[in-house]
Design an enzyme around this catalytic site. Sequence first.
Site, PDB file in Angstrom:
ATOM      1  N   SER A  85      68.077 -12.539  82.089  1.00 45.19           N
ATOM      2  CA  SER A  85      68.825 -13.757  81.818  1.00 45.19           C
ATOM      3  C   SER A  85      70.274 -13.425  81.550  1.00 45.19           C
ATOM      4  O   SER A  85      70.632 -12.269  81.330  1.00 45.19           O
ATOM      5  CB  SER A  85      68.258 -14.510  80.603  1.00 45.19           C
ATOM      6  OG  SER A  85      66.882 -14.719  80.713  1.00 45.19           O
TER       7      SER A  85
ATOM      8  N   ASP B 128      62.979  -1.320  73.199  1.00 48.33           N
ATOM      9  CA  ASP B 128      61.751  -0.518  73.290  1.00 48.33           C
ATOM     10  C   ASP B 128      60.769  -1.018  72.229  1.00 48.33           C
ATOM     11  O   ASP B 128      60.879  -0.694  71.051  1.00 48.33           O
ATOM     12  CB  ASP B 128      62.080   0.956  73.063  1.00 48.33           C
ATOM     13  CG  ASP B 128      60.924   1.861  73.456  1.00 48.33           C
ATOM     14  OD1 ASP B 128      59.851   1.338  73.811  1.00 48.33           O
ATOM     15  OD2 ASP B 128      61.090   3.095  73.401  1.00 48.33           O
TER      16      ASP B 128
ATOM     17  N   ASP C 274      54.846   1.880  72.658  1.00 52.79           N
ATOM     18  CA  ASP C 274      54.797   3.338  72.817  1.00 52.79           C
ATOM     19  C   ASP C 274      53.474   3.760  73.425  1.00 52.79           C
ATOM     20  O   ASP C 274      52.422   3.138  73.186  1.00 52.79           O
ATOM     21  CB  ASP C 274      54.988   4.040  71.472  1.00 52.79           C
ATOM     22  CG  ASP C 274      56.447   4.065  71.045  1.00 52.79           C
ATOM     23  OD1 ASP C 274      57.263   4.594  71.813  1.00 52.79           O
ATOM     24  OD2 ASP C 274      56.766   3.530  69.966  1.00 52.79           O
TER      25      ASP C 274
END
Length: 785
Positions: free
Chosen positions: A253, A329, A332
Amino acid sequence: MSAIRLIVVILAILIGASALSLYLLLRASLPQLEGEYALKGLRQAVSLERDDNGMAVIHAQDRIDVAMATGFVHAQERFFQMDLLRRNAAGELSYLFGPVALDRDREIGLHRFRQRARQRLNDVPAKHRALLEAYTQGVNQGIEGLSVRPFEYHLLQAGLQPWQAEDTLLVLYSMYLDLQYHDGRRDLSLDMMKRHLPGPLYDFLHPAGSHWDAPIDNSIQNATPVPQTPWPKPQQQPEVSTDGEAADLMPGSNNWAVSGELTPYNAAMLANDMHLGIRVPNIWYRLQLNWREQDKRHQLTGLSLPGTPLVVVGTNTRLAWGFTNSYGDWSDLIRLRLDKSGEQYLTPQGYLPFSYPVRSIEIKGQQSEQQQIKETIWGPVVGEDEDGTPLVYRWVAHDPQGANLNMLALETADTVDKGVSIATTAGMPAQNIMLADSDGNIAWTIAGPMPIRFGFDGRYISDWSDGTQGWAGYRQAGDYPAVINPDNQRLWSANARVIGGKEYQKIGDGGYALGARNQQIRDRLLAKNTFSEQDFLDIQMDDRALFLSPWRDLMLVQVLPESAHPQATKITEYLQSWSARADIDSLAYLLVRQFRLTVRDLVYQDLLRLMQDKHPDFSFRAIRNQLEIPLWQLVNEQPVHLLPQGIDSWDALFALALDKTLMDLNAEYGDWQQLSWGQFNQVQIRHPLSNFVPLLGMLTDMPEQPLAGDSFMPNVSRNAFGASQRMVVAPGQEQHAILHMPSSQSGHPLAPYFNNGHEAWRIGEPTPLLPGKINYKLKLTPDSN
C-alpha cells in the site's frame, strides 16, 4: 430440417434456457433495497439507505444496532465473499469446492485458526462481544431475508452454513494469510542463502539499503560492493523457477499525511491506497455509520471489511486513518533438536513429546478427512530443512495478542495521540498506520502486536532449545516506534523501511519493498508547501517510470548499439520516444520492463539452481525485493566472474535477454510492434467462479480495458492487482474528500449500482467519499415476535 441445423437449434435452446435459469436465479437472490424488514434483537428502528453507488448509510440510536444493521447489509450483498474469507483461514474451503481445495486446507489447517478464534472470543471485552453477537445476528437474518440463498451456492451445489461470532475473528486471520507469510518461506530462503553462499556474496545479495531508500527519518543505508567471489556451482542443473509474470507484485500500500499548516483548512490531510489482489466484488464495502453514544452523535465514513463490524480505513470527522503493510518481521522459523527416537524435541525444560491435535475437514462429495497436526510449545511443525530436521513456525497470529477488535476505539478517537495509543493494542497483521486529525496533527506508528526477540537475528532459522534464543513477550505502548508531528510536517510509507536505528530493530525486516515508490511519494511531498485533495490524488495516480528510466538508458547506450539483433534499429526508435511513464499507449515502457525482468532471471539463474537444488521450498518471491539492488550493480559494473554459467560476456547476456524478451512477447501476443503497455496491462478483475461457470463472467466480470501504472510507482496497477481503494481526506472537511473503489460495491451482478465507480477508479477521476444522492431507503424495525 437437416441434422446439423437441428443440433444448432437444440444447442441454442439449451443455451437460452441455461441463460434464463441463471438470470432467474440471480433475480431471486437480490438484496432488499426498500420497504421495511424486521430484525430480531434490534433495539430501535434503523434507517439503511443506499446512494447511487450502493454506499450503505446507516442511522441508528446506538452502536449495537449499527453493528446488527451492518451485519445485515454485509450478508445481503457479500455473504459468499465473507464465507470465502472465514473458510480460507479455517482451512475449510473443501466444504465448498471439494477435493480440489484439500491441499490448501491441509496447509492452512496446521494453524488451527478455527480453534484459536473460539479461544479469542473468551478474551474479548464484553462491549466487543456484544457488538460481535449483534453483527452475527444481523448477518444470519440478512441471509434469511434473501428469497433464495446467494447464487454462488446454487452454482457450486453447496450448502450454506450460518455465521458465528468466531467467524469474524477468522476474517482477521484471513488477512494475516494475505499480508504475512504463513509457512516461514522467507526465513528458510534467507537462511539457505546465508549458509550456502560465501559471506561476501551473501552480503552483496542482501544489502542493508540503497539509493532508493526514503525513510521518514532519513536514515540512509548503503548497498554492498560487488564481491570477488563467483557463484558456487550446484551439483545438478535443475530447471529454475522465479515468479514469472507476477514479478513485482506483493500485497502492500501507499499512505502519507501532511500537517494542517500545509492544507487550506488547518486540518491535516491523509491519503491511503491499499494494494491487494482485486476480484468481483471488491474486498472492501463502502459505508457511513451514524449513531449516538452518551448524548453525542458520531459519524464514521469509510471502507468496512465484510465479515467484521470494523471500518478499516476512514474518518470520524475528527480523526482519519489508513494503513500500509509493514513488512516487519512478525514470525520465526525454529529448527528442532530431536532425541534418538525422533519423538521428542529439546526445550529449556528438557525433552518434550510432540502433541498431535486432530481436526476434521469436510469435503464436498466425499467423507470427511481427519487431519493430524504435529505441534510443539512454540507452534506447529510446518516443514523440514535439507537434512529432514523438523521446522516449527512461531507467529504472532497464534497468540492472544494476534486478534482482537481494539481498533473499534478509533471510531470515537479525536486526536492522533489517542490513535497511536489505540494502535499499540490492536490485534491485527502489523501495519504502518498513518493518522491525521482535524487540529492539524499527523502521526505514524505500527498497529499490531510486536514481539520482543532475544539472542538471534529474526531473519534466519533459530534454535530455541537451550533458552538463549526466543521471544520475551510483546512490546507495550511506550515501547512502540512512533513519529508525531515531524519538523517537515510530512509523513509517508509505501511498504519499504520507514525508520532506522533502534526503532528499525524493533520492527525487523520481513521482506521490505524496494524504496522506489516511497521515494517517488516523498519527493512529490517535498516539492510543494500547500496541498489540496486533488494534489494528493495526483500523487496516487503518478505513473512516472523513474525506476525504469535507468534501464531504458542502459538499453539505448550499451545494449542496442552493441546488438546484432535485426530489429535493434526499430527498438532504438521506440525507446527514443520514451514518455517516462507507464502510460497505456507506450510500447517503449513495455519493452524496457520486460527486458529488465528477463535480465534479472538470467543473472540469478545460478543462484536459483543452487538454492533449489538444496531445497525445493526455496522461494525466490520471498527474497527478491532487495535483489534489485545488486542486480543494477551487476549490469553496470559487469564483473565477468558473476556471469551465469554458459554465458561468456555481459554483451552476450544482454543480447540473449533482448532476443528472449521479443520472442516471449511474440509467442503470447503476436507481433510485439503492435503492442502497447495498455494492451499488455489490461483489467482482468473477475468473480472467483467466472472461469468455471459458462456465461457467468459476462454478467460479473469487469470490462477488459487498459490500465496505466505498474509496480515501482505510486500508481500500482497490474491486471487484477493494485489499489483496492484510494482515499484522500482532511478530517472535518469530508465534503472535499475523495474515494475510489474498483470492481463493485455489491457482489450481485444485477444490483442497480453494480460496478458503479469502477471506471472512475481506472482513469483516476475524483469521486466523493461522502454518500451521494440517496436512491434506496430500507427501514429496519425491531421484531417483537
